[in-house]
Design an enzyme around this catalytic site. Structure first.
Site, mmCIF file in Angstrom:
data_model
loop_
_atom_site.group_PDB
_atom_site.id
_atom_site.type_symbol
_atom_site.label_atom_id
_atom_site.label_comp_id
_atom_site.label_asym_id
_atom_site.label_seq_id
_atom_site.Cartn_x
_atom_site.Cartn_y
_atom_site.Cartn_z
ATOM 1 N N LYS A 13 27.169 -33.064 39.276
ATOM 2 C CA LYS A 13 26.321 -33.790 38.414
ATOM 3 C C LYS A 13 25.974 -32.807 36.922
ATOM 4 O O LYS A 13 25.767 -31.946 37.312
ATOM 5 C CB LYS A 13 25.112 -34.394 38.998
ATOM 6 C CG LYS A 13 25.785 -35.504 40.026
ATOM 7 C CD LYS A 13 24.613 -36.166 40.600
ATOM 8 C CE LYS A 13 25.203 -37.405 41.676
ATOM 9 N NZ LYS A 13 24.058 -38.064 42.348
ATOM 10 N N TYR A 53 29.018 -46.226 39.083
ATOM 11 C CA TYR A 53 28.224 -46.635 39.909
ATOM 12 C C TYR A 53 27.630 -47.962 39.907
ATOM 13 O O TYR A 53 26.530 -48.594 39.990
ATOM 14 C CB TYR A 53 26.743 -45.943 39.282
ATOM 15 C CG TYR A 53 26.725 -44.556 39.526
ATOM 16 C CD1 TYR A 53 26.559 -43.936 40.736
ATOM 17 C CD2 TYR A 53 26.905 -43.524 38.330
ATOM 18 C CE1 TYR A 53 26.302 -42.488 41.240
ATOM 19 C CE2 TYR A 53 26.570 -42.191 38.677
ATOM 20 C CZ TYR A 53 26.820 -41.704 39.911
ATOM 21 O OH TYR A 53 26.691 -40.389 40.227
ATOM 22 N N ASN A 116 20.438 -34.137 42.686
ATOM 23 C CA ASN A 116 21.075 -33.865 43.924
ATOM 24 C C ASN A 116 22.244 -33.154 43.917
ATOM 25 O O ASN A 116 23.055 -33.074 44.817
ATOM 26 C CB ASN A 116 21.053 -34.810 45.148
ATOM 27 C CG ASN A 116 21.766 -36.168 44.650
ATOM 28 O OD1 ASN A 116 22.444 -35.851 43.745
ATOM 29 N ND2 ASN A 116 21.881 -37.075 45.366
ATOM 30 N N HIS A 119 28.117 -35.768 43.658
ATOM 31 C CA HIS A 119 28.327 -37.057 43.986
ATOM 32 C C HIS A 119 29.792 -36.918 44.882
ATOM 33 O O HIS A 119 30.469 -36.014 44.345
ATOM 34 C CB HIS A 119 28.808 -38.155 42.991
ATOM 35 C CG HIS A 119 29.587 -39.221 43.394
ATOM 36 N ND1 HIS A 119 29.056 -40.262 44.072
ATOM 37 C CD2 HIS A 119 30.855 -39.330 43.637
ATOM 38 C CE1 HIS A 119 30.121 -41.208 44.279
ATOM 39 N NE2 HIS A 119 31.283 -40.680 44.019
ATOM 40 N N GLU A 130 37.608 -44.094 42.465
ATOM 41 C CA GLU A 130 36.976 -43.174 41.706
ATOM 42 C C GLU A 130 38.068 -42.122 41.059
ATOM 43 O O GLU A 130 37.979 -41.842 39.734
ATOM 44 C CB GLU A 130 36.004 -42.344 42.734
ATOM 45 C CG GLU A 130 34.806 -43.261 42.854
ATOM 46 C CD GLU A 130 33.956 -42.514 43.991
ATOM 47 O OE1 GLU A 130 32.694 -43.127 44.255
ATOM 48 O OE2 GLU A 130 34.164 -41.504 44.481
#
Length: 152
Positions: A13, A53, A116, A119, A130
């Site tokens: 990310k 998402y 975080n 993903h 994905e």
């Protein structure tokens, strides 16, 4: 039975890219025995992130998540290997980094759920969706010479 050809999608990310952790994350997966079969730096459009998402679209944090994911580039990766989805999730650690064990990517590098680092696909089916979303051009297939040393 787990397949050594199982694929998973991992995305570093914006916080991970900005902090210079892309190489460390790739290194951890490769050292574990996973084969990198696709990788690219991307600045995805809002529509692509909303599709990625989509399962979170009804959550109150969704607009903030999309805004954050648009804040900088991401690094999209596909790894292949034995039980790649499950093992990849274990390597990343819990979604909440404060609940992640030391030695996991999130446990070592993150402090907040909203920042975080990565993903990771949660199921084989989602991994394939994905991968198709992030790599419509396809992936590279090749053999690692050390596969016989890694797998039984």
């Amino acid at each position: 039975m787990a397949s050594i050809r199982e694929r998973t999608y991992i995305m570093v990310k914006p916080d991970g890219v900005q902090r210079g952790l892309v190489g460390e994350i790739i290194s951890r997966f490769e050292k574990r025995g996973f084969k990198l079969i696709a990788a690219k730096l991307a600045s995805p459009p809002k529509e692509q992130l909303e599709k990625h998402y989509a399962d979170l679209s009804s959550k109150p944090f969704f607009p903030g998540l999309i805004k954050y994911m648009l804040s900088g580039p991401v690094f999209a990766l596909v790894f292949e290997g034995l039980d790649a989805v499950k093992t990849g999730r274990v390597m990343l650690g819990a979604t909440n980094p404060l609940q992640s064990a030391a030695g996991t990517i999130r446990g070592d590098y993150a402090l907040a759920v909203g920042r975080n680092i990565c993903h990771g696909s949660d199921t084989v089916e989602n991994a394939e969706k994905e991968i198709a979303l992030w790599f419509p051009e396809g992936i590279v297939q090749y053999s690692l010479l050390q596969e016989s040393m890694i797998f039984e």
